[in-house]
Write a protein that holds these residues in place. Structure first.
Motif, PDB file in Angstrom:
ATOM      1  N   GLU A   1      38.484  32.129  14.259  1.00 11.01           N
ATOM      2  CA  GLU A   1      37.810  32.323  12.988  1.00 11.01           C
ATOM      3  C   GLU A   1      36.508  31.531  12.943  1.00 11.01           C
ATOM      4  OE1 GLU A   1      39.318  34.158   9.938  1.00 11.01           O
ATOM      5  OE2 GLU A   1      39.706  35.044  11.876  1.00 11.01           O
TER       6      GLU A   1
ATOM      7  N   ILE B   1      50.915  36.258  15.221  1.00 10.81           N
ATOM      8  CA  ILE B   1      51.285  34.837  15.200  1.00 10.81           C
ATOM      9  C   ILE B   1      52.545  34.628  14.361  1.00 10.81           C
ATOM     10  CG2 ILE B   1      50.550  32.557  14.441  1.00 10.81           C
ATOM     11  CD1 ILE B   1      47.719  33.316  15.118  1.00 10.81           C
ATOM     12  N   PHE B   2      52.602  35.299  13.215  1.00 10.33           N
ATOM     13  CA  PHE B   2      53.808  35.162  12.383  1.00 10.33           C
ATOM     14  C   PHE B   2      55.039  35.615  13.169  1.00 10.33           C
ATOM     15  CE2 PHE B   2      50.869  36.325   8.640  1.00 10.33           C
ATOM     16  CZ  PHE B   2      50.363  35.048   8.634  1.00 10.33           C
ATOM     17  N   LEU B   3      54.867  36.708  13.863  1.00 11.46           N
ATOM     18  CA  LEU B   3      56.000  37.252  14.600  1.00 11.46           C
ATOM     19  C   LEU B   3      56.412  36.305  15.728  1.00 11.46           C
ATOM     20  CD1 LEU B   3      57.939  39.585  14.899  1.00 11.46           C
ATOM     21  CD2 LEU B   3      56.291  40.752  16.332  1.00 11.46           C
TER      22      LEU B   3
ATOM     23  N   PHE C   1      43.581  30.379  16.755  1.00 14.08           N
ATOM     24  CA  PHE C   1      43.154  31.135  15.580  1.00 14.08           C
ATOM     25  C   PHE C   1      42.037  30.404  14.841  1.00 14.08           C
ATOM     26  CE2 PHE C   1      43.858  32.906  11.236  1.00 14.08           C
ATOM     27  CZ  PHE C   1      43.603  34.220  11.550  1.00 14.08           C
ATOM     28  N   PHE C   2      42.146  29.081  14.802  1.00 14.00           N
ATOM     29  CA  PHE C   2      41.086  28.280  14.180  1.00 14.00           C
ATOM     30  C   PHE C   2      39.756  28.534  14.881  1.00 14.00           C
ATOM     31  CE2 PHE C   2      38.497  24.453  14.593  1.00 14.00           C
ATOM     32  CZ  PHE C   2      38.202  24.183  13.270  1.00 14.00           C
TER      33      PHE C   2
ATOM     34  N   ARG D   1      37.991  40.786  10.615  1.00 13.66           N
ATOM     35  CA  ARG D   1      39.175  40.427   9.822  1.00 13.66           C
ATOM     36  C   ARG D   1      40.271  41.484   9.933  1.00 13.66           C
ATOM     37  NH1 ARG D   1      40.490  35.975   5.965  1.00 13.66           N
ATOM     38  NH2 ARG D   1      39.559  34.444   7.308  1.00 13.66           N
ATOM     39  N   VAL D   2      39.870  42.718  10.120  1.00 14.75           N
ATOM     40  CA  VAL D   2      40.877  43.760  10.301  1.00 14.75           C
ATOM     41  C   VAL D   2      41.668  43.453  11.573  1.00 14.75           C
ATOM     42  CG1 VAL D   2      41.269  46.209  10.680  1.00 14.75           C
ATOM     43  CG2 VAL D   2      39.499  45.468   9.091  1.00 14.75           C
TER      44      VAL D   2
ATOM     45  N   PHE E   1      32.025  40.323  10.061  1.00 13.50           N
ATOM     46  CA  PHE E   1      33.110  39.454   9.619  1.00 13.50           C
ATOM     47  C   PHE E   1      34.303  40.277   9.146  1.00 13.50           C
ATOM     48  CE2 PHE E   1      35.374  36.299   7.190  1.00 13.50           C
ATOM     49  CZ  PHE E   1      35.128  35.131   7.890  1.00 13.50           C
ATOM     50  N   VAL E   2      34.026  41.310   8.364  1.00 11.83           N
ATOM     51  CA  VAL E   2      35.129  42.070   7.771  1.00 11.83           C
ATOM     52  C   VAL E   2      35.855  42.910   8.830  1.00 11.83           C
ATOM     53  CG1 VAL E   2      35.734  43.824   6.086  1.00 11.83           C
ATOM     54  CG2 VAL E   2      34.130  42.039   5.480  1.00 11.83           C
TER      55      VAL E   2
ATOM     56  N   ASP F   1      41.878  40.510  12.844  1.00  8.02           N
ATOM     57  CA  ASP F   1      42.590  39.260  12.575  1.00  8.02           C
ATOM     58  C   ASP F   1      43.902  39.500  11.858  1.00  8.02           C
ATOM     59  OD1 ASP F   1      40.495  38.033  13.684  1.00  8.02           O
ATOM     60  OD2 ASP F   1      39.608  37.306  11.822  1.00  8.02           O
ATOM     61  N   LEU F   2      43.925  40.558  11.050  1.00  6.68           N
ATOM     62  CA  LEU F   2      45.174  40.889  10.369  1.00  6.68           C
ATOM     63  C   LEU F   2      46.268  41.110  11.399  1.00  6.68           C
ATOM     64  CD1 LEU F   2      46.789  41.807   7.863  1.00  6.68           C
ATOM     65  CD2 LEU F   2      45.849  44.059   8.191  1.00  6.68           C
TER      66      LEU F   2
ATOM     67  N   ALA G   1      47.017  37.758  13.084  1.00  9.23           N
ATOM     68  CA  ALA G   1      47.809  36.878  12.229  1.00  9.23           C
ATOM     69  C   ALA G   1      49.264  37.334  12.203  1.00  9.23           C
ATOM     70  CB  ALA G   1      47.221  36.856  10.820  1.00  9.23           C
ATOM     71  N   LEU G   2      49.465  38.634  12.060  1.00 10.90           N
ATOM     72  CA  LEU G   2      50.845  39.131  12.049  1.00 10.90           C
ATOM     73  C   LEU G   2      51.513  38.832  13.382  1.00 10.90           C
ATOM     74  CD1 LEU G   2      50.359  42.545  10.239  1.00 10.90           C
ATOM     75  CD2 LEU G   2      51.573  40.556   9.363  1.00 10.90           C
TER      76      LEU G   2
ATOM     77  N   LEU H   1      47.830  28.632  16.850  1.00 11.91           N
ATOM     78  CA  LEU H   1      47.143  28.407  15.586  1.00 11.91           C
ATOM     79  C   LEU H   1      45.764  27.791  15.784  1.00 11.91           C
ATOM     80  CD1 LEU H   1      47.985  29.174  12.797  1.00 11.91           C
ATOM     81  CD2 LEU H   1      48.497  26.810  12.352  1.00 11.91           C
TER      82      LEU H   1
END
Lengths: 637, 498
Positions: free
Chosen positions: A141, A182-184, A137-138, A172-173, A168-169, A175-176, A179-180, A134
């Protein structure tokens, strides 16, 4: 000491950003450069401690998020991997800070610029010293944000703003996916701390997930999701389109963020997660394929570009591709080695091109340059050193790291490995061609600039040349000096220790001699070829372009990625957004919802008003009717 | 009985409102009423902080409970707070004084009345968050409609009447159904006391119907897709302070009520309707984000982004996981701060230029650098960048969602891309670029009070972004208890059916 390294740049950013007005431009430049330089010196000390004294540390600063079983800390973790990154980041950053004093001397917003640079350094340091996903990730970003600020630094330029948002955008794609991932990771392991996760991996190997009815191995999925994040940040194919556009930012930014540090964060991520990737053959192959495709495709694009910075930007994409396929074949240490040497020579090339642009008064088109090598002697020599190092000229840094990648890819011994090696060699040749094209077109041949007189050209100030000299020393010697430490057969294991995991030790065989010789020979022979093509006899090239017009256009337009994405994503999103708004929100929900109800009530009440006509016979008739209906109902019941 | 701190919190703004209403002030000198309102609301803020200080985070029991018979044998005036509600009270008392400071000459008519409306609003909102009796809750919950209706209808923009009625129509529809549901709960169980109802439980047979009745009210207030279309209109027409109250606090009533009542009273029905909520939340996130992208009016854009953010909230709540619910509460607090700040930011430029159209701006960073900095912080908060409060909420929600469904989490996560796109595009069009509109040059940068208001929001946004512990710690035990209660209820029901 760790605290000082990390928080000094932040302090510099705050001082320069908020108090720049009060302490003056010169002071903010001095403060930020000084702070980052101190960080750099301390990082070298840390690096020394790690290499020689076996130092490692894991400081917990404080708790960040803790909710239920989730516990994440702010931390500073030092091991071989983060020590290498510390040195790269702080050193390049310090040099770029100093260089910027000269480069930005005419800019009215110097304190803001220096503040962003320092802030970026801070974010990058939190990224590399994290002990959990995390905080990574900080930092991830955070560097993305600073990159956004710095690309759009010249906020009046429409193109700079567009590029900043695009960067940035698109990130972010990626990063999606990240992020997933990291969730996993949290879902599978119940923690986000690296060490804890890595320990639990052997128990999770067999775990499967069901996604949309498909069974997927959990480890494979984690690896691929995390890699999608890395693809965004490290501008790999499909998500690479933002990097060339990012060249809208000031050149020191390109050197620091878009060559040496931020874009390598993706490689760092994969190397950091080597204990997971080692268990996923599928993901490794995927990485190899993406890496080599990127290396090749972006090199072909670089061949025909005319913007000096875009050529180097595509070259960066291509070199990042090399690093990725090195990780893909399991040679994480070699990837790190290339990351390390690349930071020097690519920063050198960017800052050198910055010096050229500075001298040409912000001209970036190489068709408008030429013949100025005598006017810019230092820049010329330094750029040549950078080019030699990049192309892998024998005994310069790129030679050791790039050739090692190709060799290890070959030694991997599987199909993707062979392909990777072959494409690696071919790409090395292309690299050499486009790099020398840049040199010849910029410094040699005829002077082509209409706007500036050739006599008015002058060399950049010392404050810009000096950082270049230091980088050049790095570009020449870093390969030779650190070869053993990073990729030596025995020494490298004792250096990296636990920070990189090799499931099986790397193949120690010697690659065949023809392989070892092929790249240097190609690279050296490409110099006269390039000289002939771009200086001596341009007609061949013109013929070639004329005969292959579609191909040339295809390359010049960068394989039409931008146009395609614009059509598929941007236009589509806008249209569908408009449709949802005008047709569904206003056209359906409002029309039949509140407006419909109020209309209905109004209608009914108008009718009710009509009903009260005041005529007795009407009332009597209705009463009778009602009575009749009631009776009928009663009877039939 | 101890000092009735909650009743004081509820009543203090009303007393202030009455004082302002009956005091004779010269119409041209509105300052004195403003100071009274400010004083009262600030005192209330301090009182609520004191409440937080006294609050015991080691128990899930309701604290500071006051129980007074109101109508014999029927309704008790019962209030109390637990970890879930206390933060909303603090949010309310923080936002109210900031709103009052922001009130200035743009409110042309009847400023006294406006201040009274804001203070009454504060009373009602605090009442909502601490009432422990369904009827009392209902009165506060729907009572909040009236001041808001007046704020939009009297002090609003050109289409204020249409917007006010739209707002009224939507919310009324839900509230009628909820009232019927409350009455039937009373007939079934003989009480409307929330804690008692938690213990007794409601017959599984009727839960679905009752849940739907409550849902219709909460969904409108949240607002969830497709009953969200009142929000953009209401925001556009409302004066700045009205928008701030609406976005920061009024929208949180729905989410809070979902946690407190839907999950608490109807666990079986909540479980049953999870797919519905997921679906509506996902639509809210994706659909309204896309709609937000295309807005030309700043306030509408932020209003649509609010719907998307609240989509995350409802999603998190109905994951019924520790992280999901804590994330939702966090997200509501965060959104309260961020959206309030964004509407205040719109207010700042609106006051100067009297237009909210995005393309009328551009390049104002050179004229208003201080404004550009704070606006950037809030933009980042809305995007959910790590280090701002927005990130912590969204992250916890998504990690909670991921436990339940990969697909839902994946779709919801796409919201992070859209949010970046529409917010950064908005920022760029207003702040960056070439200054083409000549009239913008006469704009002046933030004044003292604006700096004060905006930084009072920016600092907490950053602080709880880096150190969310105080918030999470406060809610932890209550949420934990709620989930345990929820799961045991489900289990009992399952055992019964078998």
């Amino acid at each position: 000491m760790e605290y000082t390294i990390i928080f000094l740049p932040l302090a510099g950013a705050i001082i320069s950003g908020f108090f720049g007005k009060y302490i003056g431009e010169r002071n903010s430049e001095v403060v930020t450069s000084l702070f980052v330089s101190v960080s750099a010196i301390l990082s070298i000390v840390i690096f020394y401690n790690v290499t020689v004294l076996d130092y490692s540390n894991n400081l917990v600063i404080s708790s960040w998020i803790s909710s239920g079983s989730l516990n994440v800390n702010w931390s500073i973790s030092i091991d071989a991997l983060s020590a290498v990154m510390l040195v790269v980041v702080t050193m390049i950053s310090a040099l770029v800070h100093i260089y910027s004093i000269g480069y930005m001397s005419h800019d009215p917003h110097k304190p803001r610029f220096m503040s962003y640079l320092s802030l970026f350094t801070f974010a990058m340091l939190t990224l590399v010293t994290s002990d959990n996903f995390l905080q990574l990730f900080f930092g991830w970003e955070g560097v993305g944000l600073c990159s956004y600020f710095l690309i759009g630094f010249w906020f009046k330029k429409e193109s700079a703003n567009a590029a900043a948002i695009k960067a940035f955008v698109v990130n972010r794609v990626g990063d999606l996916g990240f992020a997933l991932g990291i969730f996993l990771v949290f879902y599978l392991f119940g923690t986000l701390n690296y060490n804890e996760v890595f320990q639990l991996i052997p128990e999770t190997l067999e775990k499967e997930l069901i996604f949309l009815g498909i069974h997927i191995n959990a480890i494979n999925l984690v690896c691929i999701l995390l890699f999608i994040g890395a693809m965004g940040k490290s501008a790999q194919i499909f998500l690479h389109t933002w990097l060339p556009d990012a060249m809208e930012g000031p050149t020191p930014v390109s050197a620091l963020i878009h060559a040496a540090t931020m874009v390598t964060a993706g490689v760092f991520l994969v190397v950091r997660c080597s204990p997971i990737y080692e268990y996923s053959e599928l993901a490794l192959n995927f990485i190899t394929i993406i890496g080599m495709s990127t290396a090749l495709i972006t090199a072909t694009i670089a061949l025909v570009q005319n913007d000096i910075k875009k050529i180097i930007a595509y070259s960066t994409c291509s070199q990042l591709g090399y690093m990725f396929f090195a990780t893909g074949v399991g040679a994480y240490n070699v990837a790190m080695f290339h990351l390390f040497t690349h930071a020097f020579f690519k920063a050198l090339l960017f800052l050198g091109s910055g010096s050229v642009i500075h001298s040409f008064k912000n001209e970036q088109d190489i068709r408008q340059m030429g013949g100025v090598w005598k006017k810019l002697p230092y820049t010329w020599i330094l750029m040549i050193i950078g080019t030699l190092a990049l192309t892998g000229f024998p005994f310069l840094s790129g030679f050791y790291s790039k050739d090692a990648i190709i060799e290890f890819a070959y030694l991997r011994g599987n199909t993707t490995g062979y392909y990777a090696a072959g494409i690696g060699i071919f790409t090395a040749f292309l690299t050499s061609i486009y790099s020398w094209r840049l040199i010849f077109k910029t410094f040699h041949g005829k002077y082509n600039n209409q706007k500036l007189k050739k006599d008015s050209m002058h060399e950049s100030p010392m404050v810009m040349i000096l950082p270049l000299v230091i980088l050049a020393i790095g570009a020449i010697s870093s390969g030779y000096l650190f070869k053993e430490l990073f990729i030596g057969h025995e020494s490298s294991y004792s250096f990296w220790k636990n920070s990189i995991k090799f499931l099986e030790p790397l193949n120690t065989n010697h690659p065949p001699t023809w392989l070892m010789l092929s790249t240097p020979i190609l690279v050296i022979s490409s110099i006269p070829i390039a000289y002939y093509l771009f200086i001596k006899n341009k007609t061949i090239l013109e013929e070639l372009i004329k005969n292959n017009k579609p191909l040339y256009k295809f390359l010049l337009n960068k394989w039409y990625f931008d146009e395609l994405y614009n059509l598929i994503f941007v236009k589509f999103s806008k249209n569908i957004g408009l449709f949802f708004w005008k047709k569904i929100d206003v056209g359906i929900i409002d029309r039949f919802g509140p407006d419909g109800i109020s209309g209905l009530i109004k209608n009914l009440s108008i009718r009710a008003v009509k009903f009260q006509s005041g005529l007795i016979y009407q009332y009597a008739f209705v009463m009778l009717l009602g009575f009749a209906i009631l009776l009928t109902l009663l009877i039939f019941k | 009985m101890n000092f009735p701190i909650l009743s004081s919190l509820i009543l203090l703004p009303t007393i202030g409102a009455l004082f302002i209403f009956f005091s004779k002030t010269n119409k041209t000198k509105y300052q004195s009423s403003k100071y009274v309102a400010l004083f009262v609301s600030f005192a209330n803020f301090l009182l609520s902080l004191y409440l937080w200080f006294l609050f015991d985070t080691t128990t899930y029991e309701f604290q500071f409970v006051e129980n007074q018979e109101w109508i014999r044998g029927f309704i008790n005036y019962k209030v109390g707070v637990d970890g879930i509600s206390i933060l909303f009270i603090i949010l309310t008392t923080l936002i109210a004084p900031l709103c009052i400071i922001s009130v200035n000459a743009t409110i042309k008519k009847n400023l006294k009345g406006f201040l009274v409306a804001i203070l009454l609003m504060e009373t009602l909102m605090i009442g909502v968050f601490c009432s422990l009796d369904l009827v009392v809750f209902y009165l506060f919950f729907e009572g909040g409609l009236i001041p808001m209706f007046l704020i939009i209808g009297i002090w609003g923009g050109e289409k204020r009447v249409y917007s006010a009625f739209k707002f009224f129509l939507y919310t009324l529809l839900g509230s009628v159904l909820m009232l019927i549901a409350i009455i039937s709960i009373y007939w079934m169980t003989g009480t409307t006391d929330v804690t008692e109802l938690y213990e007794i439980g409601i017959n599984a047979k009727y839960q679905n119907l009752l849940w739907l009745a409550f849902f219709s009210s909460f969904a409108v207030k949240t607002p969830m897709w497709p009953v969200h279309t009142w929000l953009p209109d209401a925001h556009v027409e409302a004066p700045t302070a009205g928008s701030v109250l609406l976005a920061a606090i009024l929208l949180k009533m729905g989410g809070y009520a979902f946690i407190r009542f839907s999950l608490g009273l109807f666990p079986i029905a909540s479980d049953y309707f999870v797919p519905l909520i997921y679906f509506l939340s996902l639509v809210a996130i994706v659909y309204t984000s896309l709609v937000a992208l295309m807005q030309e009016d700043m306030k509408k854009l932020i209003a649509y982004s609010s719907v998307a953010h609240m989509g995350f909230v409802t999603l998190g709540i109905f994951t019924i996981t520790q992280q999901g619910i804590e994330g939702s509460i966090f997200q509501m607090i965060s959104h309260g701060l961020v959206s309030a700040a964004l509407f205040l930011c719109v207010g700042v430029v609106y006051e100067r230029m009297h237009t909210r159209l995005i393309n009328r701006y551009g390049g104002i960073v050179t004229i208003m650098p201080k404004y550009a900095i704070v606006f950037m912080i809030f933009t980042l908060g809305a995007i959910g960048l790590p280090g701002t409060s927005g990130f912590v909420g969204e992250f916890l929600i998504l990690i909670g969602t991921f436990k339940k469904s990969f697909l839902v989490a994946t779709i919801a996560s796409s919201g992070i891309i859209f949010a970046a796109a529409y917010m950064l595009w908005l920022y760029r069009r207003i702040i960056f670029g070439e200054l083409i509109h000549e009239d913008l040059k006469k704009m002046i940068d933030l004044n003292q009070s604006e700096i004060f208001i905006l930084w009072s929001l920016a600092i907490p946004i950053l602080f709880i972004g880096f150190y969310p512990e105080p918030i999470i710690n406060t809610v932890e035990i209550s949420v934990n208890n709620l989930i345990e209660m929820f799961n045991s209820n489900l289990q009992i029901n399952l055992a019964k059916n078998n």
